[in-house]
Design a protein around this motif. Structure first.
Motif, PDB file in Angstrom:
ATOM      1  N   ILE A 143      62.431  56.597  11.118  1.00 35.27           N
ATOM      2  CA  ILE A 143      61.978  57.796  11.840  1.00 35.27           C
ATOM      3  C   ILE A 143      62.808  57.914  13.125  1.00 35.27           C
ATOM      4  CG2 ILE A 143      60.028  58.968  12.943  1.00 35.27           C
ATOM      5  CD1 ILE A 143      58.148  57.401  11.087  1.00 35.27           C
ATOM      6  N   VAL A 144      63.728  58.866  13.138  1.00 37.22           N
ATOM      7  CA  VAL A 144      64.597  59.019  14.318  1.00 37.22           C
ATOM      8  C   VAL A 144      64.358  60.342  15.046  1.00 37.22           C
ATOM      9  CG1 VAL A 144      66.430  57.462  13.521  1.00 37.22           C
ATOM     10  CG2 VAL A 144      66.481  59.873  12.874  1.00 37.22           C
ATOM     11  N   SER A 145      63.444  61.143  14.526  1.00 34.19           N
ATOM     12  CA  SER A 145      63.115  62.392  15.222  1.00 34.19           C
ATOM     13  C   SER A 145      61.710  62.828  14.829  1.00 34.19           C
ATOM     14  CB  SER A 145      64.119  63.489  14.854  1.00 34.19           C
ATOM     15  OG  SER A 145      64.001  63.793  13.493  1.00 34.19           O
ATOM     16  N   GLY A 146      61.199  63.813  15.556  1.00 33.81           N
ATOM     17  CA  GLY A 146      59.920  64.419  15.169  1.00 33.81           C
ATOM     18  C   GLY A 146      58.690  63.756  15.755  1.00 33.81           C
ATOM     19  N   VAL A 147      58.848  62.668  16.513  1.00 34.21           N
ATOM     20  CA  VAL A 147      57.673  61.999  17.071  1.00 34.21           C
ATOM     21  C   VAL A 147      57.503  62.317  18.569  1.00 34.21           C
ATOM     22  CG1 VAL A 147      56.614  59.764  17.615  1.00 34.21           C
ATOM     23  CG2 VAL A 147      57.655  60.127  15.373  1.00 34.21           C
ATOM     24  N   PHE A 148      58.585  62.146  19.330  1.00 39.74           N
ATOM     25  CA  PHE A 148      58.457  62.277  20.792  1.00 39.74           C
ATOM     26  C   PHE A 148      58.951  63.627  21.293  1.00 39.74           C
ATOM     27  CE2 PHE A 148      58.973  57.661  20.044  1.00 39.74           C
ATOM     28  CZ  PHE A 148      57.710  57.284  20.455  1.00 39.74           C
ATOM     29  N   GLU A 149      58.013  64.513  21.574  1.00 42.96           N
ATOM     30  CA  GLU A 149      58.380  65.783  22.189  1.00 42.96           C
ATOM     31  C   GLU A 149      58.530  65.509  23.691  1.00 42.96           C
ATOM     32  OE1 GLU A 149      55.989  69.145  20.933  1.00 42.96           O
ATOM     33  OE2 GLU A 149      56.369  70.091  22.873  1.00 42.96           O
ATOM     34  N   ALA A 150      59.689  65.879  24.222  1.00 45.79           N
ATOM     35  CA  ALA A 150      60.002  65.477  25.599  1.00 45.79           C
ATOM     36  C   ALA A 150      60.484  66.653  26.424  1.00 45.79           C
ATOM     37  CB  ALA A 150      61.074  64.390  25.566  1.00 45.79           C
ATOM     38  N   GLU A 151      60.485  66.429  27.728  1.00 53.17           N
ATOM     39  CA  GLU A 151      61.124  67.371  28.647  1.00 53.17           C
ATOM     40  C   GLU A 151      62.113  66.589  29.488  1.00 53.17           C
ATOM     41  OE1 GLU A 151      58.115  69.424  30.884  1.00 53.17           O
ATOM     42  OE2 GLU A 151      57.361  70.421  29.076  1.00 53.17           O
ATOM     43  N   TYR A 152      63.048  67.295  30.123  1.00 50.88           N
ATOM     44  CA  TYR A 152      63.975  66.608  31.018  1.00 50.88           C
ATOM     45  C   TYR A 152      63.183  65.900  32.101  1.00 50.88           C
ATOM     46  CZ  TYR A 152      67.781  69.301  28.958  1.00 50.88           C
ATOM     47  OH  TYR A 152      68.677  69.834  28.092  1.00 50.88           O
ATOM     48  N   LEU A 153      63.491  64.636  32.338  1.00 50.37           N
ATOM     49  CA  LEU A 153      62.806  63.878  33.377  1.00 50.37           C
ATOM     50  C   LEU A 153      63.184  64.465  34.742  1.00 50.37           C
ATOM     51  CD1 LEU A 153      61.151  61.455  34.308  1.00 50.37           C
ATOM     52  CD2 LEU A 153      63.188  60.045  34.092  1.00 50.37           C
ATOM     53  N   ALA A 160      52.417  62.880  12.749  1.00 45.58           N
ATOM     54  CA  ALA A 160      52.542  63.154  11.307  1.00 45.58           C
ATOM     55  C   ALA A 160      53.580  62.267  10.598  1.00 45.58           C
ATOM     56  CB  ALA A 160      52.839  64.639  11.081  1.00 45.58           C
ATOM     57  N   PRO A 161      54.800  62.089  11.149  1.00 46.85           N
ATOM     58  CA  PRO A 161      55.765  61.254  10.426  1.00 46.85           C
ATOM     59  C   PRO A 161      55.300  59.796  10.298  1.00 46.85           C
ATOM     60  CG  PRO A 161      56.840  62.459  12.230  1.00 46.85           C
ATOM     61  CD  PRO A 161      55.369  62.656  12.393  1.00 46.85           C
ATOM     62  N   ILE A 162      54.568  59.328  11.315  1.00 46.18           N
ATOM     63  CA  ILE A 162      54.067  57.946  11.302  1.00 46.18           C
ATOM     64  C   ILE A 162      52.962  57.812  10.263  1.00 46.18           C
ATOM     65  CG2 ILE A 162      52.889  56.186  12.704  1.00 46.18           C
ATOM     66  CD1 ILE A 162      54.244  57.451  15.171  1.00 46.18           C
ATOM     67  N   GLU A 163      52.070  58.805  10.253  1.00 45.12           N
ATOM     68  CA  GLU A 163      50.949  58.766   9.294  1.00 45.12           C
ATOM     69  C   GLU A 163      51.447  58.828   7.862  1.00 45.12           C
ATOM     70  OE1 GLU A 163      47.455  60.669  12.125  1.00 45.12           O
ATOM     71  OE2 GLU A 163      48.780  62.010  10.984  1.00 45.12           O
ATOM     72  N   ALA A 164      52.492  59.637   7.644  1.00 50.68           N
ATOM     73  CA  ALA A 164      53.031  59.747   6.272  1.00 50.68           C
ATOM     74  C   ALA A 164      53.546  58.392   5.798  1.00 50.68           C
ATOM     75  CB  ALA A 164      54.147  60.795   6.234  1.00 50.68           C
ATOM     76  N   SER A 209      54.189  52.030   4.107  1.00 48.03           N
ATOM     77  CA  SER A 209      55.542  51.718   4.558  1.00 48.03           C
ATOM     78  C   SER A 209      55.556  51.553   6.080  1.00 48.03           C
ATOM     79  CB  SER A 209      56.454  52.879   4.134  1.00 48.03           C
ATOM     80  OG  SER A 209      57.776  52.651   4.539  1.00 48.03           O
ATOM     81  N   ILE A 210      56.320  50.588   6.564  1.00 56.39           N
ATOM     82  CA  ILE A 210      56.384  50.323   8.005  1.00 56.39           C
ATOM     83  C   ILE A 210      57.182  51.435   8.694  1.00 56.39           C
ATOM     84  CG2 ILE A 210      57.244  48.738   9.788  1.00 56.39           C
ATOM     85  CD1 ILE A 210      56.982  46.463   7.700  1.00 56.39           C
ATOM     86  N   PRO A 211      56.557  52.217   9.587  1.00 61.54           N
ATOM     87  CA  PRO A 211      57.343  53.221  10.318  1.00 61.54           C
ATOM     88  C   PRO A 211      58.245  52.515  11.327  1.00 61.54           C
ATOM     89  CG  PRO A 211      54.949  53.548  10.597  1.00 61.54           C
ATOM     90  CD  PRO A 211      55.143  52.198  10.007  1.00 61.54           C
ATOM     91  N   VAL A 212      59.520  52.796  11.269  1.00 57.47           N
ATOM     92  CA  VAL A 212      60.479  52.209  12.217  1.00 57.47           C
ATOM     93  C   VAL A 212      61.021  53.362  13.061  1.00 57.47           C
ATOM     94  CG1 VAL A 212      62.637  50.940  12.474  1.00 57.47           C
ATOM     95  CG2 VAL A 212      61.045  50.337  10.624  1.00 57.47           C
ATOM     96  N   ILE A 213      60.581  53.424  14.319  1.00 56.86           N
ATOM     97  CA  ILE A 213      60.788  54.624  15.130  1.00 56.86           C
ATOM     98  C   ILE A 213      61.807  54.368  16.241  1.00 56.86           C
ATOM     99  CG2 ILE A 213      59.593  56.386  16.506  1.00 56.86           C
ATOM    100  CD1 ILE A 213      56.932  55.090  15.342  1.00 56.86           C
ATOM    101  N   ALA A 214      62.797  55.241  16.341  1.00 57.06           N
ATOM    102  CA  ALA A 214      63.760  55.180  17.448  1.00 57.06           C
ATOM    103  C   ALA A 214      63.182  55.968  18.621  1.00 57.06           C
ATOM    104  CB  ALA A 214      65.088  55.788  17.022  1.00 57.06           C
ATOM    105  N   SER A 215      63.524  55.551  19.845  1.00 57.51           N
ATOM    106  CA  SER A 215      62.933  56.222  21.011  1.00 57.51           C
ATOM    107  C   SER A 215      63.777  57.407  21.475  1.00 57.51           C
ATOM    108  CB  SER A 215      62.715  55.229  22.151  1.00 57.51           C
ATOM    109  OG  SER A 215      63.941  54.833  22.718  1.00 57.51           O
ATOM    110  N   LEU A 216      64.201  58.247  20.543  1.00 55.53           N
ATOM    111  CA  LEU A 216      64.865  59.498  20.934  1.00 55.53           C
ATOM    112  C   LEU A 216      63.791  60.568  21.057  1.00 55.53           C
ATOM    113  CD1 LEU A 216      67.949  59.488  18.518  1.00 55.53           C
ATOM    114  CD2 LEU A 216      68.053  59.359  21.022  1.00 55.53           C
ATOM    115  N   GLY A 217      63.954  61.449  22.044  1.00 51.12           N
ATOM    116  CA  GLY A 217      63.007  62.544  22.179  1.00 51.12           C
ATOM    117  C   GLY A 217      63.696  63.862  21.903  1.00 51.12           C
ATOM    118  N   GLU A 218      62.912  64.928  21.776  1.00 46.36           N
ATOM    119  CA  GLU A 218      63.517  66.249  21.684  1.00 46.36           C
ATOM    120  C   GLU A 218      62.635  67.261  22.399  1.00 46.36           C
ATOM    121  OE1 GLU A 218      62.977  64.711  18.152  1.00 46.36           O
ATOM    122  OE2 GLU A 218      62.583  66.526  16.994  1.00 46.36           O
ATOM    123  N   THR A 219      63.283  68.235  23.031  1.00 49.37           N
ATOM    124  CA  THR A 219      62.522  69.274  23.726  1.00 49.37           C
ATOM    125  C   THR A 219      61.961  70.233  22.682  1.00 49.37           C
ATOM    126  OG1 THR A 219      64.389  70.788  23.884  1.00 49.37           O
ATOM    127  CG2 THR A 219      64.133  69.185  25.679  1.00 49.37           C
TER     128      THR A 219
END
Ligand code: X2W
Length: 291
Positions: free
Chosen positions: A135-145, A162-166, A172-182
């Protein structure tokens, strides 16, 4: 599961049983964890240094959990790998308050490195016959710090589960990168400890584990501190001259996190090869931080 893996699993369990308090203790914990909703079991934050130095111990520990029917949620960083790749590209490292100032040129490398490290862990788990989902996207909705100070660095505003729950629903083990997206779709670099903290606040899992190369918080002799009670020890600890910058930030972050969680919550900092010991024994391993 193939035969070789079966044998390996049995060997791991035997090793574990013999090195720990005993089967009764383990089965108590196993029962408790198995009764939890999958989302509530554990969030495990993996530092980039662990991916670099200890990926075998990490994958066998995570695969073991899956073998006994538990699915941790894994979130990882990639700090040392980013240092290396950015330096190789001739981009000088600049940090403010421990956060990497990220130019558009650097962000392209940050994305590539995060994707590569994420896939590396997922593939290592799959090679161990574990089920893992990238999981490299879709989890962390972010704004510019603070765009003027940090450039393309994000502060998490919302966590989408949702991606984690799926992944969890599929065992399956969710493996999440800490990238965010606005909301507008701009990818941003998010510090992995900060992202893990946001995830933990939403999920409020039973176990919160930070896996680091040091295996815990270290005292002035470089020895792992067993436990810290922040309500009585925080001021004293932070006044110690031997508490270095990285550890100071970590303790502050954990305090901030625990302040927002129920009083009974604790955070463990340990090594990947001691993850099972931490989860399945009264004694645990590494440093236990309480509020
Ligand atoms: C971090 C993201 C990686 C990270 C960075 O660029 O280094 C910011 O500083 P570790 O290995 O968990 O430290 N992002 C904004 O946090 O990795």
């Amino acid at each position: 599961m193939n035969d070789a893996h079966d044998i390996q699993t049995r060997q791991t369990i035997v090793r574990l049983l013999s090195s720990m308090a005993g089967a009764k203790e383990i089965s108590q914990y196993l029962k408790r964890f198995s009764q939890l909703d999958a989302k509530k079991f554990a969030v495990v934050k993996v530092g980039g240094a662990v991916l670099r130095d200890d990926i075998d111990a990490l994958t066998s520990s995570l695969a073991f959990l899956q073998d006994v029917g538990l699915t941790p949620i894994v979130i990882h960083g990639a700090g040392p790998q980013l240092d290396q790749e950015l330096s190789a590209a001739g981009i000088e490292k600049q940090t403010v308050n421990g956060l990497r100032v990220t130019s558009p040129e650097a962000l392209a490398i940050v994305r590539r490195v995060f994707h590569a490290q994420n896939l590396r862990l997922v593939e290592a788990l799959q090679a161990f016959d574990a089920r893992a989902t990238s999981i490299v996207s879709g989890v962390f909705e972010a704004e510019y710090l603070d765009r003027d100070t940090y450039g393309l660095v994000g502060e998490v505003k919302r966590v989408h589960l949702a991606p984690i729950e799926a992944a969890l629903n599929a065992g399956s083990i969710p493996v999440i990168a800490s990238l965010g997206e606005t909301a507008g779709g701009q990818i941003l670099n998010v510090n992995a400890d900060f992202a893990a903290n946001e995830l933990v606040q939403i999920l409020q899992p039973y176990k919160i584990v930070f896996l680091t190369g040091t295996g815990g918080l270290l005292d002035d002799n470089g020895k792992v501190i067993d436990s810290i009670n922040l309500s009585t020890e925080y001021q004293h600890l932070m006044a110690q001259p031997w508490i270095n910058g990285g550890m100071r930030v970590k303790i502050e972050q954990i305090k901030d996190l625990l302040d927002k969680l129920p009083l009974t919550t604790s955070v463990s900092i340990t090594r990947p090869d001691e993850l099972a010991k931490e989860l399945f024994t009264h004694k645990g391993s590494g440093t236990l931080v309480r509020r």
